[in-house]
Design a protein around this motif. Structure first.
Motif, PDB file in Angstrom:
ATOM      1  N   ARG A 143      -3.466   2.110   9.949  1.00 29.79           N
ATOM      2  CA  ARG A 143      -4.900   1.854  10.101  1.00 29.79           C
ATOM      3  C   ARG A 143      -5.630   3.171  10.094  1.00 29.79           C
ATOM      4  O   ARG A 143      -5.091   4.181  10.546  1.00 29.79           O
ATOM      5  N   LEU A 144      -6.856   3.159   9.607  1.00 30.61           N
ATOM      6  CA  LEU A 144      -7.671   4.366   9.657  1.00 30.61           C
ATOM      7  C   LEU A 144      -8.327   4.420  11.019  1.00 30.61           C
ATOM      8  O   LEU A 144      -9.353   3.774  11.258  1.00 30.61           O
ATOM      9  N   ARG A 145      -7.720   5.177  11.913  1.00 30.91           N
ATOM     10  CA  ARG A 145      -8.245   5.255  13.275  1.00 30.91           C
ATOM     11  C   ARG A 145      -9.607   5.917  13.239  1.00 30.91           C
ATOM     12  O   ARG A 145      -9.801   6.932  12.572  1.00 30.91           O
ATOM     13  N   GLY A 146     -10.533   5.321  13.957  1.00 33.90           N
ATOM     14  CA  GLY A 146     -11.877   5.885  13.965  1.00 33.90           C
ATOM     15  C   GLY A 146     -12.770   5.285  12.898  1.00 33.90           C
ATOM     16  O   GLY A 146     -13.985   5.402  12.967  1.00 33.90           O
ATOM     17  N   GLN A 147     -12.193   4.665  11.888  1.00 30.34           N
ATOM     18  CA  GLN A 147     -13.037   4.054  10.861  1.00 30.34           C
ATOM     19  C   GLN A 147     -13.111   2.539  11.004  1.00 30.34           C
ATOM     20  O   GLN A 147     -14.018   1.905  10.481  1.00 30.34           O
ATOM     21  N   GLU A 148     -12.117   1.952  11.680  1.00 31.79           N
ATOM     22  CA  GLU A 148     -12.164   0.512  11.930  1.00 31.79           C
ATOM     23  C   GLU A 148     -13.250   0.222  12.971  1.00 31.79           C
ATOM     24  O   GLU A 148     -13.485   1.035  13.870  1.00 31.79           O
ATOM     25  N   LEU A 149     -13.874  -0.931  12.855  1.00 34.17           N
ATOM     26  CA  LEU A 149     -14.934  -1.267  13.814  1.00 34.17           C
ATOM     27  C   LEU A 149     -14.381  -1.438  15.218  1.00 34.17           C
ATOM     28  O   LEU A 149     -14.978  -1.017  16.193  1.00 34.17           O
TER      29      LEU A 149
ATOM     30  N   ALA B  12     -12.457   1.569  -7.474  1.00 36.77           N
ATOM     31  CA  ALA B  12     -12.085   1.772  -6.082  1.00 36.77           C
ATOM     32  C   ALA B  12     -11.759   3.227  -5.792  1.00 36.77           C
ATOM     33  O   ALA B  12     -11.822   3.658  -4.643  1.00 36.77           O
ATOM     34  N   THR B  13     -11.409   3.992  -6.808  1.00 37.83           N
ATOM     35  CA  THR B  13     -11.158   5.407  -6.572  1.00 37.83           C
ATOM     36  C   THR B  13     -12.423   6.043  -6.011  1.00 37.83           C
ATOM     37  O   THR B  13     -12.384   6.788  -5.038  1.00 37.83           O
ATOM     38  N   ASN B  14     -13.546   5.712  -6.622  1.00 31.85           N
ATOM     39  CA  ASN B  14     -14.811   6.212  -6.089  1.00 31.85           C
ATOM     40  C   ASN B  14     -15.179   5.544  -4.781  1.00 31.85           C
ATOM     41  O   ASN B  14     -15.517   6.201  -3.803  1.00 31.85           O
ATOM     42  N   SER B  15     -15.113   4.214  -4.775  1.00 30.70           N
ATOM     43  CA  SER B  15     -15.677   3.517  -3.621  1.00 30.70           C
ATOM     44  C   SER B  15     -14.809   3.702  -2.379  1.00 30.70           C
ATOM     45  O   SER B  15     -15.302   3.607  -1.269  1.00 30.70           O
ATOM     46  N   ASN B  16     -13.542   4.003  -2.543  1.00 28.46           N
ATOM     47  CA  ASN B  16     -12.680   4.174  -1.370  1.00 28.46           C
ATOM     48  C   ASN B  16     -12.483   5.623  -0.975  1.00 28.46           C
ATOM     49  O   ASN B  16     -12.068   5.902   0.143  1.00 28.46           O
TER      50      ASN B  16
ATOM     51  N   LEU C  30      -7.601  13.384   1.774  1.00 26.80           N
ATOM     52  CA  LEU C  30      -8.053  12.115   1.201  1.00 26.80           C
ATOM     53  C   LEU C  30      -6.953  11.058   1.227  1.00 26.80           C
ATOM     54  O   LEU C  30      -7.219   9.870   1.342  1.00 26.80           O
ATOM     55  N   ARG C  31      -5.718  11.520   1.132  1.00 30.44           N
ATOM     56  CA  ARG C  31      -4.610  10.557   1.232  1.00 30.44           C
ATOM     57  C   ARG C  31      -4.639   9.894   2.593  1.00 30.44           C
ATOM     58  O   ARG C  31      -4.342   8.715   2.737  1.00 30.44           O
ATOM     59  N   ILE C  32      -4.996  10.680   3.600  1.00 27.97           N
ATOM     60  CA  ILE C  32      -4.957  10.168   4.965  1.00 27.97           C
ATOM     61  C   ILE C  32      -6.270   9.522   5.366  1.00 27.97           C
ATOM     62  O   ILE C  32      -6.312   8.593   6.145  1.00 27.97           O
ATOM     63  N   GLN C  33      -7.364  10.016   4.810  1.00 25.89           N
ATOM     64  CA  GLN C  33      -8.660   9.573   5.297  1.00 25.89           C
ATOM     65  C   GLN C  33      -9.402   8.634   4.348  1.00 25.89           C
ATOM     66  O   GLN C  33     -10.304   7.926   4.758  1.00 25.89           O
ATOM     67  N   GLY C  34      -9.048   8.650   3.061  1.00 27.24           N
ATOM     68  CA  GLY C  34      -9.655   7.683   2.144  1.00 27.24           C
ATOM     69  C   GLY C  34      -9.087   6.303   2.435  1.00 27.24           C
ATOM     70  O   GLY C  34      -8.091   6.178   3.148  1.00 27.24           O
ATOM     71  N   HIS C  35      -9.715   5.276   1.899  1.00 22.32           N
ATOM     72  CA  HIS C  35      -9.233   3.926   2.208  1.00 22.32           C
ATOM     73  C   HIS C  35      -8.036   3.517   1.368  1.00 22.32           C
ATOM     74  O   HIS C  35      -7.270   2.656   1.744  1.00 22.32           O
ATOM     75  N   SER C  36      -7.899   4.137   0.199  1.00 19.13           N
ATOM     76  CA  SER C  36      -6.923   3.654  -0.786  1.00 19.13           C
ATOM     77  C   SER C  36      -5.498   3.601  -0.265  1.00 19.13           C
ATOM     78  O   SER C  36      -4.840   2.573  -0.347  1.00 19.13           O
ATOM     79  N   PHE C  37      -5.015   4.724   0.242  1.00 15.53           N
ATOM     80  CA  PHE C  37      -3.599   4.800   0.577  1.00 15.53           C
ATOM     81  C   PHE C  37      -3.241   3.879   1.733  1.00 15.53           C
ATOM     82  O   PHE C  37      -2.140   3.377   1.824  1.00 15.53           O
TER      83      PHE C  37
ATOM     84  N   THR D 186       0.841  -1.195   0.000  1.00 16.51           N
ATOM     85  CA  THR D 186       0.000   0.000   0.000  1.00 16.51           C
ATOM     86  C   THR D 186       0.876   1.245   0.000  1.00 16.51           C
ATOM     87  O   THR D 186       2.048   1.197   0.347  1.00 16.51           O
ATOM     88  N   ARG D 187       0.257   2.339  -0.361  1.00 18.29           N
ATOM     89  CA  ARG D 187       1.024   3.573  -0.500  1.00 18.29           C
ATOM     90  C   ARG D 187       1.690   3.986   0.813  1.00 18.29           C
ATOM     91  O   ARG D 187       2.808   4.483   0.830  1.00 18.29           O
TER      92      ARG D 187
END
Ligand SMILES: Cc1ncc(COP(=O)(O)O)c(C=O)c1O
Lengths: 621, 534
Positions: B489-495, A243-247, A401-408, A209-210
């Motif tokens: 991990r995405l803190r706050g988004q994981e269950l 996935a760009t959209n969905s993530n 989005l880099r930090i909060q989207g799911h992709s990276f 992953t990134r």
């Protein structure tokens, strides 16, 4: 690796059936000695006539228009409903009988041995009883470059499409189905050369992953180039368009936010919105009054039950709708945006590269400042002949989005060959500014070009939109061809696509077909209505003397009654190719009674001979 | 279409009027009464069905007539405003910014992500100019940079171009895709397999393709983010069992069955969803037990082998090979070609029925372009290499043992990962005197509540503190020439918040000595950073 006009035989593996007459592998009229074509004709057609060019641009001051959705005559509607009714009744009848006399065939559809069916007979009814009948029109296996032509792997079925058996033979067909708008699907040429160099250098893996050790210098270079291409501050890329959209959408909105979505938005957008937990409202496709009404309602009402004001409202539309050929009505949306303060997300999966005088998508087409759109999303699968997607916008947003989207965080990063294809094709459209000194003159230059810090610096200095690609922003090892540097390759592609799109759109109209969408759209849906006609149309086109492959779509991808065939044009098509398509449609349309549009009609030969006039006329003649 | 709808309505009105006339006339025909009685009595035999069909027809008409974009003006919460009021409300409304700017901490996080210049591999060069030992990137079997793979990728590029330019349904299915699907199926020993173009997007499409509202899914509390998203989209009823605890699983399965019997609910689809080797901590599932339980309770098993495929088993086939369980016992076996084969994409292997169902219902399969041919062939080539060179996997296992030998008993480190796992998670073991972690003090062993994803006694830890300390360790190791990474991990988004860890990805491409050296560096970094805090 460039090949001259007669070297299409480079395409050796694919050309088993040497056919010189159909015009697919070799041009029908051999080029004169003054013309030098550097592409393989079966991938990217030879077209030397400068008249067959056009510029895709919205005429300033005029409102956006697309063909009004037309209802066919009543008998068509009625028979369409009846034919659905018929297959549904027949299907139920066959299920009824089958379940009693051929029990084994139904076992996986019924509860068995304490397990519920994976897919019950009811859920799968549509697939088994409607789609299966015409399954020979879907998922046709192919091989080779999905360029101007495509090689079909022939197949047949002895059990009504339940299983398909390959015959082992191949058929080359004219391809007006692939999303190859700018014709970058090529096994030869500057982009493929660049990708080859990159595979030798980088291999095919990016290693994770990134954020966890999967970031290469190529990622940064590609992101900087995309931002430069789009004319935005920053951009991020992800390894899959869907996935760009969905993530990423879940990184933009969440509970307490509202997404207003065009009813015909792509599945990936709906998927992302559902994951985000935001509320969703839909408006009728491209109906700006409906959008404004909805905006007034939702802003005044606030959140359901509590009536608290929305945290934010995100309007999501597609730049070019892939099943309709319509464009987002950007001029009006921008007006509404000023008044109603929503954020705008435009999915340019199909429009980036394919629309606008510089190929920068719908903003370019309408002359709208790309920075006034909050999120520009697009994919590389279509115009760029690569894979994956991007999000472009303000730096603060993209970083978030880099930090909060799911992709990276979780998804594997884009692989080096794909990154290189993105960089090379994009640079090719933009043209490249070489450094002031003579290229490759000083040894320090290579150093300069390889450093990505320098790249971002060079990006910020010249802010002409649409910008060219500074050579320092490209990988230092990338082979650059002269046609990439001067941007002539990109211009050539853009102008050919624009001509082809307008020609087919207007040509089909003049023949009397009902089509949807905008004149400049490279996506051309032709309405068939009857489900049965989809199969017949597809088969008749595929089995012509010059085979043509088409995409037919029906419910649930479209409303029930508006089954259609969808053509996707490409810069790689020549005018002769469009002529072939028009002639084929003319014949097949006559047989299938498809010419239902009102208005003046021309015979097909007249359309073909007056093509340039048809394309250039501001209003359809 | 609205004009046609209106006329259709007119037509319907006309039809119903004619129907009444018809009916009155019908009974005037001699013998008609007999027919009517016959219809009625057949209806009596199975009234449920007639009712069902009538409802179906009404429902169908309703959906047809109903506009998808209808607002909810009729709702009881609707407030009537006049135009001027609306204008004022619009004027007043100020949205939050689209995105909050990054905090300094987040900026630092983003800036600390290492950038590899040139190819990735066991010893890549970083943007800082330094060449490092790479225990961060996924390259278990060392296929990244393999010359044979490169050669076949270039070959394929020349024949196919790069992109496939179409979804699988519309001329995006190339012979190489069919070949790779076959290769995967043969390699694992299943009937078939289906290829998705991103590994992360695979299981979140596989789960909702099968599980619908009302179906039951029993899932491990420690499943990865992709599975969580799949569960969310599926809208199934989810029941949770304790992380990797087979007793807890059996207990939940029993409760679900009891509940169903009590409610006399109809039979629905039921699935157990878990991972082979867990992405979050490297623990390994007990596959034989899972298979036993799923058979006993008649569940289907969805197993995510994204980490274990290509890293365990004699030739890298994953858990099924390791435990000698036929892959056909796993109903949906999901894996990653990106991680396991150093290429791209993911797959789901299973029976023909399972695979073909996804070809129409797997959202990210249907609505996305198929994978570039060159990457597809690279994956096929990767399988070939694994199949023919079992020594790769034994080297990998030796390297894992070498690393574990150094880290297992290190001060300040706890490893929740299975000894055979190629991903090794290193959590902080705080010195006993200073415990920012409250040991759970409840002594009751009552099971957790299956309805909630939270376990009964969740371990306590300070996410922020631990992440900061771990990041310091990562940077310390980097300064000593070893690239490792925190498990992001995405803190706050994981269950459930996952305990922060450093995730090592061991590779067969490094020599044993390099592995030992790297492990020692990591151990020293832990000692230095955690020790310093005493
Ligand atoms: C509007 C839109 N968005 C996103 C996508 C997904 O792109 P990709 O095929 O690259 O996954 C598509 C593809 O069909 C699309 O039409």
């Amino acid at each position: 690796m460039s090949s001259s006009a007669t070297s299409s035989s480079e395409d050796t593996v694919l050309d088993e059936r040497q056919d010189f007459t159909d015009g697919l592998s070799y041009p029908r009229t051999p080029p004169t000695s003054s013309q030098v074509f550097t592409t393989v004709h079966s991938e990217f057609g030879h077209c030397g006539n400068e008249d067959y060019r056009y510029t895709s641009r919205h005429r300033a001051g005029t409102p956006y228009e697309s063909y009004p959705e037309q209802d066919p005559p009543y008998y068509i509607l009625l028979t369409t409903y009846i034919s659905y009714l018929l297959v549904i009744c027949l299907g139920h009848l066959r299920d009824f009988v089958g379940k009693r006399f051929r029990h084994v065939n139904y076992r996986h559809l019924l509860p068995w041995n304490g397990y519920a069916a994976l897919n019950s007979d009811f859920d799968s009814f549509y697939t088994r009883r409607l789609k299966l009948r015409i399954d020979d029109c879907f998922s046709h296996p192919v091989t080779g470059v999905p360029g101007r032509t495509i090689m079909l792997l022939d197949r047949y079925s002895t059990d009504y499409n339940k299983t398909m058996i390959p015959t082992g033979t191949r058929t080359r067909a004219l391809n007006i189905s692939s999303y190859n708008y700018l014709g970058f699907a090529q096994g030869n040429g500057p982009c493929a050369d660049a990708v080859e160099t990159s595979i030798e250098r980088y291999g095919v893996s990016s290693g994770g992953t990134r954020l966890e050790g999967g970031t290469l210098d190529l990622h940064q270079q590609a992101e900087a180039l995309v931002a430069r291409f789009m004319g935005t501050e920053d951009a991020l890329i992800s390894s899959m368009g869907f996935a760009t959209n969905s993530n990423i959408i879940p990184g933009l909105v969440n509970k307490g936010c509202l997404v207003i979505s065009d009813e015909l938005n792509h599945a990936s957008i709906r998927y992302g919105v559902r994951l985000s937990g935001a509320n969703v409202r839909m408006f009728k496709h491209n109906d700006m009054q409906a959008l404004e009404r909805l905006l007034r309602e939702v802003i005044s009402q606030g959140q359901p039950k509590t009536h608290r004001p929305w945290k934010k409202i995100l309007v999501i539309v597609e730049g070019l709708f892939s099943m309709e050929g319509t464009l987002a009505n950007l001029p009006v949306i921008m007006e509404l945006k000023k008044k109603y303060k929503f954020y705008l997300f435009v999915d340019e999966a199909h429009s980036v590269g394919a629309m606008g005088p510089h190929g920068r998508g719908v903003t370019d087409y309408f002359g709208v400042d790309p920075n006034s759109v909050d999120i520009l999303m697009g994919t590389f699968t279509k115009s760029f002949g690569a894979a994956g997607g991007y999000i472009a916008g303000k730096k603060a947003v993209i970083d978030r989005l880099r930090i909060q989207g799911h992709s990276f965080t979780y998804a594997e990063s884009m692989t080096p060959p794909v990154l290189t294809q993105v960089i090379a094709s994009m640079a090719s459209i933009m043209g490249i500014t070489m450094p002031a000194e003579k290229p490759h003159s000083s040894p320090s230059l290579a150093l300069l070009r390889s450093s990505s810090n320098e790249a971002t610096l060079a990006m910020s200095e010249a802010d002409i939109v649409p910008g060219t690609a500074p050579a320092s922003a490209l990988p230092s090892w990338m082979p650059l061809s002269p046609v990439m540097i001067d941007g002539s390759d990109g211009r050539h592609r853009l102008s050919r696509l624009a001509f082809n799109a307008r020609y087919l759109n207007r040509g089909l109209r003049k023949l009397g077909f009902i089509t949807y969408g905008n004149d400049d759209s490279p996506v051309v849906p032709l309405l068939l209505f009857h489900p049965g006609k989809m199969a017949v149309f597809s088969r008749m086109m595929r089995t012509r003397q010059i085979p043509i492959v088409v995409v037919v779509v029906a419910y649930p991808a479209t409303p029930l009654v508006t089954s259609r065939v969808r053509f996707c044009l490409s810069a790689s098509h020549t005018k002769e190719d469009i002529d072939i398509v028009l002639r084929a449609c003319d014949e097949v349309g006559e047989v299938l009674d498809l010419k239902q549009a009102p208005g003046e009609r021309w015979p097909v030969e007249e359309i073909i001979s007056r093509a340039v006039e048809i394309v250039r006329a501001p209003k359809m003649p | 279409m609205s004009s046609s709808l209106q006329s259709l309505e007119l037509l319907l009105a006309f039809l119903s009027r004619s129907y009444t006339t018809l009916e009155t006339n019908f009974y005037k025909i001699p013998g008609s009464a007999v027919v009517a009685r016959y219809v009625k009595s057949s209806h009596q035999n199975d009234p449920g069905r007639t009712l069902l069909e009538v409802i179906l027809i009404i429902f169908a008409i309703r959906t047809l007539l109903q506009s998808r974009t209808r607002g909810d003006q009729s709702g009881k919460h609707f407030i009537q405003f006049d135009e001027k009021e609306i204008d004022e409300l619009v004027e007043e409304w100020t949205p939050e910014p689209l995105a909050q700017p990054l905090t300094p901490q987040e900026q630092a996080d983003l800036a600390s992500v290492p950038v590899i210049v040139g190819p990735t591999g066991p010893k890549p060069k970083l943007a800082s100019g330094k060449t490092v030992i790479n225990l961060a990137s996924y390259n278990f079997t060392g296929l990244a940079g393999n010359e044979e793979i490169k050669a076949s990728a270039v070959d394929t590029l020349r024949k196919y171009g790069l992109g496939s330019c179409g979804p699988p349904g519309f001329y995006g299915t190339q012979d190489v895709h069919i070949q790779l699907e076959q290769d995967i199926a043969d390699f694992l020993g299943t009937e078939a397999a289906i290829l998705y173009s991103q590994a992360f997007a695979t299981i979140s499409s596989v789960i909702p393709a099968f599980g619908k509202r009302g179906d039951v899914i029993v899932a491990d509390r420690g499943v990865n983010f992709a599975i969580q998203k799949g569960l969310q989209i599926s809208r199934c009823t989810v029941r949770w069992y304790d992380h990797n605890d087979m007793e807890s699983l059996e207990h939940v399965l029993e409760t679900v069955e009891k509940e169903r019997k009590k409610r006399r609910a109809p039979l629905t689809r039921r699935f157990i969803v878990t991972e082979g080797i867990f992405d979050n901590d490297g623990a390994m599932a007990d596959l034989p037990k899972l298979v036993e339980l799923k058979k006993k309770y008649k569940y289907r098993l969805i197993l995510d082998e994204s980490i274990s495929f290509g890293s365990v088993g004699r030739t890298g086939r994953g858990l099924t090979e390791l435990y000698n369980v036929p892959a056909s016992e796993v109903d949906m076996l999901v894996g990653s070609c990106a991680t396991g084969l150093a290429s791209a994409g993911g797959f789901c292997a299973g029976s023909h029925i399972v695979v073909n169902h996804q070809r129409i219902n797997g959202t990210s399969f249907v609505f996305s372009a198929s994978m570039p041919a060159a990457l597809t062939v690279a994956a096929s080539e990767g399988i070939n290499i694994l199949r023919n060179t079992p020594s790769i996997l034994s080297t990998l296992q030796e390297n894992i043992r070498a690393v574990r030998a150094i880290l297992d008993r290190a001060e300040y480190i706890t490893i929740p990962s299975h000894p055979a796992s190629a991903t090794i998670h290193l959590q902080i073991r705080w010195p006993t005197l200073q415990v920012p972690m409250h040991a759970s003090n409840s002594s009751s062993n009552k099971p957790s509540n299956p309805l909630s994803v939270k376990p009964r006694d969740p371990p306590q830890f300070d996410v922020e503190l631990e992440e900061r300390v771990l990041q310091d360790i990562v940077e310390e190791a980097l300064s000593q020439g070893v690239m490792v990474t925190r498990a992001k991990r995405l803190r706050g988004q994981e269950l459930v918040e996952v305990r922060p860890s450093i995730r090592l990805a061991v590779t067969a491409a490094l020599s044993r000595k390099d592995c030992e050296k790297a492990a020692s560096v990591v151990k020293a970094a832990f000692a230095k950073v955690v020790g310093r805090r005493r």
